[in-house]
Structure formats: C-alpha cells, structure tokens
Design a protein around this motif. Structure first.
Motif, PDB file in Angstrom:
ATOM      1  N   ARG A   1       1.659  -6.533  -0.390  1.00 48.14           N
ATOM      2  CA  ARG A   1       0.575  -6.104   0.491  1.00 48.14           C
ATOM      3  C   ARG A   1       0.002  -7.310   1.213  1.00 48.14           C
ATOM      4  O   ARG A   1       0.074  -8.426   0.718  1.00 48.14           O
ATOM      5  N   VAL A   2      -0.612  -7.041   2.348  1.00 50.84           N
ATOM      6  CA  VAL A   2      -1.367  -8.056   3.092  1.00 50.84           C
ATOM      7  C   VAL A   2      -2.731  -7.449   3.376  1.00 50.84           C
ATOM      8  O   VAL A   2      -2.826  -6.362   3.938  1.00 50.84           O
ATOM      9  N   GLU A   3      -3.782  -8.144   2.966  1.00 51.16           N
ATOM     10  CA  GLU A   3      -5.144  -7.657   3.163  1.00 51.16           C
ATOM     11  C   GLU A   3      -5.948  -8.688   3.957  1.00 51.16           C
ATOM     12  O   GLU A   3      -5.719  -9.880   3.834  1.00 51.16           O
ATOM     13  N   GLY A   4      -6.889  -8.211   4.740  1.00 48.34           N
ATOM     14  CA  GLY A   4      -7.827  -9.078   5.438  1.00 48.34           C
ATOM     15  C   GLY A   4      -7.310  -9.720   6.707  1.00 48.34           C
ATOM     16  O   GLY A   4      -7.992 -10.567   7.275  1.00 48.34           O
ATOM     17  N   TYR A   5      -6.139  -9.322   7.170  1.00 45.38           N
ATOM     18  CA  TYR A   5      -5.561  -9.978   8.346  1.00 45.38           C
ATOM     19  C   TYR A   5      -6.469  -9.853   9.565  1.00 45.38           C
ATOM     20  O   TYR A   5      -6.552 -10.760  10.380  1.00 45.38           O
ATOM     21  N   ARG A   6      -7.176  -8.762   9.673  1.00 45.79           N
ATOM     22  CA  ARG A   6      -8.070  -8.543  10.830  1.00 45.79           C
ATOM     23  C   ARG A   6      -9.497  -9.019  10.574  1.00 45.79           C
ATOM     24  O   ARG A   6     -10.370  -8.857  11.416  1.00 45.79           O
ATOM     25  N   SER A   7      -9.740  -9.601   9.419  1.00 44.51           N
ATOM     26  CA  SER A   7     -11.109  -9.979   9.065  1.00 44.51           C
ATOM     27  C   SER A   7     -11.613 -11.212   9.822  1.00 44.51           C
ATOM     28  O   SER A   7     -12.799 -11.470   9.857  1.00 44.51           O
ATOM     29  N   ASN A   8     -10.720 -11.977  10.388  1.00 47.83           N
ATOM     30  CA  ASN A   8     -11.051 -13.209  11.099  1.00 47.83           C
ATOM     31  C   ASN A   8     -11.586 -14.315  10.208  1.00 47.83           C
ATOM     32  O   ASN A   8     -12.180 -15.269  10.696  1.00 47.83           O
ATOM     33  N   SER A   9     -11.434 -14.194   8.885  1.00 49.91           N
ATOM     34  CA  SER A   9     -11.883 -15.277   8.033  1.00 49.91           C
ATOM     35  C   SER A   9     -11.052 -15.459   6.767  1.00 49.91           C
ATOM     36  O   SER A   9     -11.029 -16.553   6.230  1.00 49.91           O
ATOM     37  N   TRP A  10     -10.389 -14.430   6.269  1.00 49.80           N
ATOM     38  CA  TRP A  10      -9.598 -14.559   5.047  1.00 49.80           C
ATOM     39  C   TRP A  10      -8.393 -13.624   5.104  1.00 49.80           C
ATOM     40  O   TRP A  10      -8.432 -12.595   5.780  1.00 49.80           O
ATOM     41  N   ILE A  11      -7.354 -13.998   4.409  1.00 49.78           N
ATOM     42  CA  ILE A  11      -6.159 -13.166   4.311  1.00 49.78           C
ATOM     43  C   ILE A  11      -5.631 -13.297   2.893  1.00 49.78           C
ATOM     44  O   ILE A  11      -5.548 -14.395   2.354  1.00 49.78           O
TER      45      ILE A  11
END
Length: 80
Positions: free
Chosen positions: A68-78
C-alpha cells in the motif's frame, strides 16, 4: 532476503536520492506490524514525492512492490 537486509536496502535507495536523516529502527520486539521502520526526511513536498517514487520503483525492481501507499496527496508525508 531478510527483513533487515530489505530495510538496509531501502535506506540505501533513499540515501542515494539525497534523503535526509535516514534511520532504520528495529520494532520487531514491540510491534507485530513490522520488523523495521525506515524513516527519511525530504527537503520539500516535491522531494518527498521523488523519494517515495524512487523507493517504490526500486522495490518493484527487486520484486517487492509496496502493498500500500498512503499519504501521497498529503503534501507532507508518505507511507509505503
């Protein structure tokens, strides 16, 4: 490949991409989630995305794509 070898390889991939403060942290004795966390810092949002993209590409090349990949669109963490 052991989980430690994988963590060290991921850390090396990130270091080669100029990640800052790359750390491999052993958590196998305190969590059933994973054996190790690899944590790295990027200079800005673009750098963080480039680090994640590079690591994902390199892991796929090793036959180990992230589940899984999480936070890619968060602009601060992935999280991979």
């Amino acid at each position: 490949m052991t989980s430690l070898e994988l963590a060290k390889k991921a850390a090396a991939f990130l270091d080669n991409k100029k990640a800052e403060r790359v750390h491999v942290i052993e958590i196998e004795n305190i969590s059933s989630l994973a054996d190790y966390f690899v944590i790295a810092t990027g200079n800005n949002n673009t750098h963080v995305r480039a680090l994640a993209d590079e690591l994902e590409e390199k892991l796929k090349g090793e036959g180990l794509p992230p589940a899984r990949v999480e936070g890619y669109r968060s602009n601060s963490w992935i999280l991979l």
